[in-house]
Design a protein around this motif. Structure first.
Motif, short mmCIF file in Angstrom:
data_model
loop_
_atom_site.label_atom_id
_atom_site.label_comp_id
_atom_site.label_asym_id
_atom_site.label_seq_id
_atom_site.Cartn_x
_atom_site.Cartn_y
_atom_site.Cartn_z
N ALA A 97 1.13 -0.83 -0.21
CA ALA A 97 -0.15 -0.15 0.36
C ALA A 97 1.02 1.25 0.15
N GLN A 98 1.69 1.78 0.68
CA GLN A 98 2.93 2.85 0.51
C GLN A 98 3.42 2.29 0.05
N ALA A 99 3.73 1.54 -1.61
CA ALA A 99 4.17 1.18 -2.01
C ALA A 99 3.76 1.95 -3.24
N ALA A 100 2.01 1.88 -3.57
CA ALA A 100 1.29 2.27 -4.14
C ALA A 100 0.98 3.95 -3.63
N PHE A 101 1.62 4.40 -2.94
CA PHE A 101 0.52 5.75 -2.33
C PHE A 101 1.93 6.07 -3.17
N GLU A 102 2.73 5.85 -2.38
CA GLU A 102 4.68 6.29 -2.98
C GLU A 102 4.41 7.00 -5.13
N ALA A 103 4.59 5.33 -5.94
CA ALA A 103 4.12 5.93 -6.89
C ALA A 103 3.15 6.61 -7.64
#
Length: 285
Positions: free
Chosen positions: A155-161
């Motif tokens: 979820a954090q990776a998707a948010f950062e992207a």
């Protein structure tokens, strides 16, 4: 005395710096900080004189304790005088998210005490900071605290992207494009931004456009307001001036050529003025 320290390497994508303001024995600090809107958070451990926090054009409160000055959409002015002892953490845009499990829209525009965000361990951290004699030792405690809470999941990776795509598009990427970049649905992007930043992508885009315009204005005192507005993606100059007044509390012409040589590379700095100096100094906060 104003000092900056970089966090540990693994924390730097999320924390810009640790900072401190302290009085010299026998002297008192007279400090004013005008903090523009940039949707970033500051964690402030106040261990000295209380300070005044004014929403520019709005209410003023006196704060004598530590707080998380969470992401906000109003410009503020901080004034503090006397025996000042502060240690702070300056998060990058979206940088607070991986250190807390709480949805950040819960804190938007508020100044909760650190214990409300991180529990009793935040009180232990503050005690350690009180016992620290310099920013180097305080930085070690802060590194340990945040490294133990750094959570990087899908979820954090998707948010950062999605956030990176929005910033790289100068705040003008449509929701569907952000969703495609992050590999999630548009609705999920909105939920990720509510959790990770406290605001919807459209609002964050407005802040990014304002900051883009502000930096251009501060870098180039000869640029026209029409060019600034167009380059930052505003519909017209009137929209630019409206957002500028809303997010800075001032008007654009007051910030021409006002950018310090060592300003941060992403967002424009806040204006830090030590009133007792013979000439105003600019710093980063």
């Amino acid at each position: 005395m104003y000092r900056l320290r970089e966090p540990a390497h693994e924390l730097r994508p999320y924390i810009e710096n640790y900072w401190s303001v302290s009085h010299v024995p026998g002297e008192e600090v007279d400090l004013r900080v005008d903090a523009f809107v940039d949707a970033r958070a500051d964690l402030v451990f106040n261990m000295g004189a209380p300070y005044r926090r004014e929403i520019i054009g709005g209410e003023t409160v006196e704060i004598s304790t530590s707080s998380l000055d969470a992401q906000r959409l109003v410009p503020i002015r901080i004034e503090q005088r006397g025996a000042v002892t502060i240690t702070g953490v300056r998060f990058r845009l979206g940088g607070l998210a991986p250190f807390t499990r709480a949805r950040l829209d819960r804190w938007s525009g508020l100044t909760p005490p650190p214990r409300d965000v991180w529990g009793a361990e935040a009180l232990d951290l503050e005690a350690s900071l009180r016992a620290s004699h310099d920013l180097a030792s305080a930085g070690r405690f802060l590194d340990e605290f945040f490294a133990s809470r750094l959570r990087l999941d899908s979820a954090q990776a998707a948010f950062e992207a999605a956030l990176t795509a929005l910033v790289e598009a100068s705040g003008r990427a449509p929701l569907g494009e952000l969703a495609d970049t992050a590999g999630v649905s548009p609705r999920q992007v909105e939920r990720l931004f509510a959790r990770g930043l406290g605001f919807p992508p459209s609002t964050v885009g407005r802040v990014v456009r304002f900051q883009t315009a502000l930096r251009r204005l501060m870098d180039d005192p000869g640029v026209t307001l029409g060019d600034v507005a167009a380059d930052a993606g505003y519909y017209d100059q009137a929209h630019f001036i409206r957002d500028f007044r809303l997010f800075s509390g001032g008007v654009p012409r007051g910030y021409r050529g006002y950018y310090p040589e060592e300003g941060p590379s992403d967002f424009a700095p806040n204006v830090v003025v030590f009133v007792q100096d013979e000439s105003a100094r600019l710093g980063r906060h």
